[in-house]
Design a protein around this motif. Sequence first.
Motif, mmCIF file in Angstrom:
data_model
loop_
_atom_site.group_PDB
_atom_site.id
_atom_site.type_symbol
_atom_site.label_atom_id
_atom_site.label_comp_id
_atom_site.label_asym_id
_atom_site.label_seq_id
_atom_site.Cartn_x
_atom_site.Cartn_y
_atom_site.Cartn_z
ATOM 1 N N ALA A 88 0.828 -1.205 0.000
ATOM 2 C CA ALA A 88 0.000 0.000 0.000
ATOM 3 C C ALA A 88 0.864 1.257 0.000
ATOM 4 O O ALA A 88 0.615 2.207 -0.761
ATOM 5 N N ALA A 89 1.891 1.270 0.858
ATOM 6 C CA ALA A 89 2.787 2.433 0.908
ATOM 7 C C ALA A 89 3.543 2.592 -0.401
ATOM 8 O O ALA A 89 3.720 3.710 -0.897
ATOM 9 N N ALA A 92 1.312 4.152 -2.959
ATOM 10 C CA ALA A 92 1.136 5.582 -2.680
ATOM 11 C C ALA A 92 2.386 6.366 -3.059
ATOM 12 O O ALA A 92 2.294 7.460 -3.632
ATOM 13 N N VAL A 98 -4.423 5.646 -2.666
ATOM 14 C CA VAL A 98 -4.510 4.320 -2.069
ATOM 15 C C VAL A 98 -5.268 4.358 -0.745
ATOM 16 O O VAL A 98 -5.124 5.305 0.044
ATOM 17 N N LEU A 139 -2.321 8.101 1.002
ATOM 18 C CA LEU A 139 -2.592 6.794 1.599
ATOM 19 C C LEU A 139 -3.511 6.992 2.795
ATOM 20 O O LEU A 139 -3.115 7.541 3.823
#
Length: 320
Positions: A88-89, A92, A98, A139
């Motif tokens: 996820a990071a 982003a 995200v 994010l």
Amino acid sequence: MSDSSSCQGCPSAAGCGSAGNPEGCPSSPAPGAQAASSGCGGGCGGPTPEQQAEEARLQATLSHIRNTIVVMSGKGGVGKSSTAANIAAGLALAGKRVGLLDVDVHGPSIPRLLKLDAAQADVDGDTIQPVLWREDVSLKVMSLGFFLPDGRQAVIWRGPVKMGFIKQLLSDVAWGELDFLVVDCPPGTGDEPLSVLQLLGEAARALIVTTPQAVAVDDVRRSLGFCEDLNVPVLGVIENMSGIVCSKCGNVESLFGQGGGERLAKEMNVPFLGAVPLDPEIVRAGDEGNIYIASHPDRPAATVLRTIVDALVEADAPQG
């Protein structure tokens, strides 16, 4: 043992498991949030107007999310949450919008991994505001951990309560326009992954995490069978802890064996996305809340994770 602590503020507490209902409370809310009803919907005259409104709200939210990645594993302790947080990071940091949703209600670890364990959810009427990871990237994060004021508090919920809460996080959180929603599920094929996949419907795509050894691969094979039974497409398998990075020289040495994830992907005819070595810095970064892919971008494991992120970004690119 009574589970009355899970029914605080519940408008139908008389029907909760704490009052003798073995099925649990169908509308117990997250602490501080409004309850999400999950009544019968079948065999009781059809869905109520409230349930129809909830379903419409859910579909409206999902219509603003282009890609949904459900991170799963049939085995605990394989680094699934760390993988979900890093992916996820990484998305982003690659410029994507995200969301990261932690649906592990009994052991939410995403807040700590992102150094957000002191954050609290902001509930405004029917809307829950997600927590931002950093100001410079897009994010948005949501977890039950943001509703728990005491880290020692146990969450004692039955299946219907989990379903209602997960539906609430999908429909009532102000996710906005997202390129990717990454969902971190607890291990196994129980209530949480089943609820997520049912609620997401055709939008769901699974990403499966395993470690190389046979005992993990056996359990993860069941997750792939679970996805097959539910007709959920699998983006691929990630083999985590594939060797260990030596802290002295940086060489990668076998610890739990290698190749189990790749062999499983070939056996089940799904893509193999990469083998991520075990790096002591991943553990340290997770404990300190310094997401590994951002704090150690040149380490071997980060390089593999970034390759996986790049593949997801490329798959999202317009064709033609």
